[in-house]
Design an enzyme around this catalytic site. Structure first.
Site: not given
Length: 545
Positions: A13, A186
């Site tokens: 991420d 997302e």
């Protein structure tokens, strides 16, 4: 050339920012403390871990958080001399339609800190970020989680203004983007270029269908048009590509106007076509034992970070500079990657631990980890078992290579079977191996291997388990691709294997677990009687072969 991944072994991420000549990448740490890893580079090719900003309980209290809860998808940004770090603390995420996801903001004027106490933002969803508009306004983004059974759980992208003076969200909240046909939208980030707001999202889930999507609008609150060639980064159509799971990206512009994307990736290894754990002796049929192709690909180093160079003509959509959508293992650059080797030998002679070590869910404190009482040794006071989500006495570091050897020297004199200390190979509470010294009524001090495989407990006891009742014992674990082997020595010269060759791939996201972290190796002391018996470790040596 820059060789990918640039951040190896459980660094998912990524969020990248440039401040002058310096580049910083923040990555997720989940239940490991301190929270958020920040790496630094001057050339985008070579990176060094420099800090973990969430280092106080006032910023991050994860006691009791579930496996793969904790810090999800941080966003690092910089504006007017201030660093901003937005992060999610996930308290509940599996086994229920509901998710408990609290979003916070901390700030600092120096990347090394001190970082402020957190400002609570909201609990709308996860993967929150902060965008600094050129007009001076600041905008908060987050995915929207919808728990209702008849709705899409990934319900869109929230936009709301953030007031830095009031330290709060203000004004209307708007769902600006429902996502593309890839779904599972997302990880939103906003960028401004050529009169457009570009909205970057992660889609397709965080496994082998993961992807990076792009949409744009002339107004910050939309409507957003999806890239006609969407997704612009993914491995979902290239199952043989060396970098899989490509998604969850972040963009950066260099001082001379070039654009790069950093993104999550995984490097799977193939395992046997059947699962050895599901044996006919245990009543499993051959059909049950057979593994689907996607189950045979396991990323034993977790999700990592790679970088790609972009072509982004004025007024057009960004594209990978090498063409196509599939991320490249090597990209052209004026910089040269130095071959990565994270070998670490520490003799515990310093008053603080090496930065590569982390603990589970809580700060390292003298009450359970002591570097002073016995100079040159690390002392762990035994606490809860390796299945605990509360107070384990454990420190560990990431495994960042497919071929490693880790060893330690331990002095430990248990007087009960409830006292255990040694070397642990750990993914989460349900998947780990633990070579430890302990005590029983027949064998006195001896070695055992504790194994948790998808939550199922088993033990291995050597045929000749007894050891001298005092003195140093040397422990070692070697991990090479899908094989894990423990051994021990009494003189550090003659080593004897302990137990069978184990399956290292149970320490991965792709095994029989739902998780997002990576494999660690480290030191653990447990005292299930509550007496807190200490174990002393003389050194720790992690070697990438």
């Amino acid at each position: 050339m820059i060789c990918n991944p640039i951040l190896r072994g459980f660094n998912p991420d990524p969020s990248i920012v440039r401040v002058g000549e310096d580049y910083y990448i923040a990555t997720s740490t989940f239940e490991w403390f301190p929270g958020v890893q920040i790496h630094h580079s001057r050339d985008l090719a070579n990176w060094e871990l420099v800090t973990r900003p969430l280092n106080r309980p006032s910023q991050l209290d994860m006691i009791g958080n579930p496996d793969s809860g904790g810090v999800w998808a941080p966003c690092l940004s910089h504006c007017d001399g201030v660093f901003y770090l937005v992060y999610t603390d996930v308290k509940q995420w599996t086994g229920t339609r509901h998710k408990i996801t609290h979003n916070y903001l901390v700030t600092a004027t120096d990347i090394h800190g001190p970082w402020s106490d957190p400002i609570y933002l909201d609990s709308s969803g996860f993967d929150a970020s902060l965008f600094h508009d050129r007009n001076g306004r600041k905008w908060y983004l987050s995915m929207i989680w919808d728990h209702r059974a008849d709705k899409n759980q990934f319900a869109g992208t929230l936009l709301q203004e953030y007031d830095p003076q009031g330290k709060t969200l203000v004004g209307p909240r708007k769902n600006i983007f429902l996502g593309s046909e890839l779904k599972l939208t997302e990880g939103p980030h906003l960028y401004q270029k050529d009169g457009y707001y570009y909205l970057l999202t992660a889609e397709g889930g965080t496994s082998y269908d993961h992807a990076v999507s792009m949409a744009r609008s002339t107004a910050i609150d939309g409507p957003y048009e999806i890239d006609p060639n969407n997704p612009f980064i993914t491995s979902r159509y290239a199952p043989q590509a060396p970098l899989q799971k490509a998604g969850h990206a972040s963009l950066v512009e260099t001082a001379d106007g070039q654009w790069y994307a950093v993104h999550l990736c995984g490097r799977p290894i193939e395992v046997a076509s059947s699962d050895k754990a599901l044996s006919p002796e245990n009543g499993h049929s051959s059909a049950q034992r057979a593994l689907a192709p996607e189950q045979r690909r396991r990323c034993i180093l977790g999700r990592e970070t790679a970088i790609q160079k972009l072509d982004w003509p004025d007024g057009d959509w960004p594209r990978l500079a090498h063409g196509g959508r599939t991320p490249a293992l090597n990209i052209e650059s004026s910089a040269q990657s130095t071959p990565q080797n994270h070998t670490l030998r520490t003799d515990f002679d310093s008053p603080s631990l090496n930065i590569n070590f982390q603990s589970l869910r809580r700060p390292i404190e003298k009450s359970w980890l002591d570097l002073e009482s016995r100079p040159g040794w690390l002392r762990l006071y035994g606490q809860e078992p390796s299945t605990s989500t509360f107070r384990q006495s454990l420190i560990a570091r990431r495994i960042q290579s497919f071929d490693t050897e880790t060893s330690t020297a331990i002095e430990f004199s248990p007087n009960s079977f409830k006292q255990l200390a040694g070397l642990i190979a750990y993914y989460d509470t349900a998947n780990h191996y633990f070579l430890h010294l302990t005590h029983d009524e027949e064998n006195g001090r001896h070695l055992r291997i504790l194994k948790y495989d998808a939550g199922v407990y088993s033990e291995f006891v050597p045929a000749e388990p007894s050891l001298p009742q005092s003195g140093i014992v040397y422990l070692r674990v070697s991990i090479k691709m899908a094989t894990l082997q423990f051994s021990y020595s009494l003189d550090q010269v003659s080593w004897r294997e302990v137990g069978p060759a184990y399956d290292s791939t149970i320490l991965s996201d792709d095994y029989n677990t739902l998780g997002f972290t990576g494999a660690f190796v480290g030191l653990s002391a447990q005292d299930l009687s509550g007496q807190g018996l200490p174990a002393d470790f003389d050194w720790f040596h992690y070697r990438e072969k």
